[in-house]
Motif scaffolding. Structure first.
Motif, PDB file in Angstrom:
ATOM      1  N   THR A 119     -19.492 -68.663  61.729  1.00  0.00           N
ATOM      2  CA  THR A 119     -17.864 -68.273  62.099  1.00  0.00           C
ATOM      3  C   THR A 119     -16.892 -69.916  61.095  1.00  0.00           C
ATOM      4  OG1 THR A 119     -17.794 -67.219  64.187  1.00  0.00           O
ATOM      5  CG2 THR A 119     -16.218 -68.271  63.710  1.00  0.00           C
TER       6      THR A 119
ATOM      7  N   ASN B 253     -24.866 -68.318  65.420  1.00  0.00           N
ATOM      8  CA  ASN B 253     -25.417 -68.174  66.174  1.00  0.00           C
ATOM      9  C   ASN B 253     -26.695 -67.103  65.941  1.00  0.00           C
ATOM     10  OD1 ASN B 253     -25.530 -65.781  66.095  1.00  0.00           O
ATOM     11  ND2 ASN B 253     -23.979 -64.898  67.200  1.00  0.00           N
TER      12      ASN B 253
ATOM     13  N   LYS C 238     -19.955 -72.677  63.102  1.00  0.00           N
ATOM     14  CA  LYS C 238     -20.509 -71.963  64.335  1.00  0.00           C
ATOM     15  C   LYS C 238     -21.803 -71.418  63.655  1.00  0.00           C
ATOM     16  CE  LYS C 238     -21.496 -71.300  68.798  1.00  0.00           C
ATOM     17  NZ  LYS C 238     -20.987 -70.611  70.329  1.00  0.00           N
TER      18      LYS C 238
ATOM     19  N   ILE D 175     -25.394 -76.170  63.352  1.00  0.00           N
ATOM     20  CA  ILE D 175     -25.573 -75.492  64.189  1.00  0.00           C
ATOM     21  C   ILE D 175     -23.932 -75.216  64.823  1.00  0.00           C
ATOM     22  CG2 ILE D 175     -27.721 -74.742  64.419  1.00  0.00           C
ATOM     23  CD1 ILE D 175     -27.596 -75.449  67.202  1.00  0.00           C
ATOM     24  N   SER D 176     -23.640 -76.410  64.561  1.00  0.00           N
ATOM     25  CA  SER D 176     -21.646 -76.314  65.256  1.00  0.00           C
ATOM     26  C   SER D 176     -21.346 -77.538  64.767  1.00  0.00           C
ATOM     27  CB  SER D 176     -22.264 -76.416  66.794  1.00  0.00           C
ATOM     28  OG  SER D 176     -21.119 -76.281  67.687  1.00  0.00           O
TER      29      SER D 176
ATOM     30  N   TYR E 278     -17.616 -79.934  64.510  1.00  0.00           N
ATOM     31  CA  TYR E 278     -15.903 -79.764  64.751  1.00  0.00           C
ATOM     32  C   TYR E 278     -14.854 -81.237  63.869  1.00  0.00           C
ATOM     33  CZ  TYR E 278     -11.800 -80.541  67.368  1.00  0.00           C
ATOM     34  OH  TYR E 278     -10.129 -80.843  68.043  1.00  0.00           O
TER      35      TYR E 278
ATOM     36  N   GLU F 162     -20.945 -82.625  65.929  1.00  0.00           N
ATOM     37  CA  GLU F 162     -21.339 -81.893  65.685  1.00  0.00           C
ATOM     38  C   GLU F 162     -23.065 -81.665  66.006  1.00  0.00           C
ATOM     39  OE1 GLU F 162     -21.884 -82.506  60.676  1.00  0.00           O
ATOM     40  OE2 GLU F 162     -23.988 -83.932  61.828  1.00  0.00           O
TER      41      GLU F 162
END
Length: 154
Positions: free
Chosen positions: A131, A125, A123, A103-104, A106, A95
């Motif tokens: 996404t 950008n 995610k 921003i990201s 899993y 994370e």
């Protein structure tokens, strides 16, 4: 006699179909991110992909769904809120936050079935392209990382 066998076969097929539906309802539908797919899936500047059949089998998956949303701050806020709700009880594999927002990410979620895993990947950008990916199946976290970093077209 034949009529009874036909009814019996239909009964078992109905149970098998019900079991699949019941499983689907205990899978992704219980997740808040399902609302992201429903709410934004058919909007402009959105790409949604759902794999089925042989593609899933080839990778040890039973479900794959992804959505990419371009330039929509409201959608980003909604996705982040959904992630917050769904990560409760999940294993955070990765994370990344920036300025207080994810921003990201899993996550590996708990699964109602043995030898079955569920993952959420997220995610966003700098161009505000969001996404979100939901995967479930027999693959484990290491398999998924290998798959993601070795398959260019995945």
């Amino acid at each position: 006699m034949i009529k009874n066998r036909v009814w019996l076969i239909l009964f078992f097929l109905a149970i098998a179909g019900y079991g699949t539906t019941l499983y689907a309802e205990t899978g992704q539908q219980e997740l808040k991110i399902e609302e992201v797919f429903r709410k934004y899936g058919k909007r402009k500047n959105v790409t949604m992909v759902e794999l089925s059949g042989e593609m899933l089998d080839a990778y040890g998956m039973t479900h794959y769904k992804s959505i990419t949303i371009k330039g929509d701050e409201e959608a980003l806020t909604f996705v982040r809120q959904s992630l917050e709700a769904d990560q409760e009880g999940a294993r955070k594999i990765k994370e990344v936050t920036d300025g207080g927002g994810i921003i990201s990410a899993y996550y590996q979620l708990k699964s109602p079935l043995p030898d079955h895993n569920r993952f959420i990947l997220f995610k966003v950008n700098k161009k505000l392209v969001v996404t979100l990916i939901y995967i479930e199946g027999e693959l484990d976290s290491d398999d998924l990382i290998t798959l993601l970093f070795t398959q260019k077209d995945f």
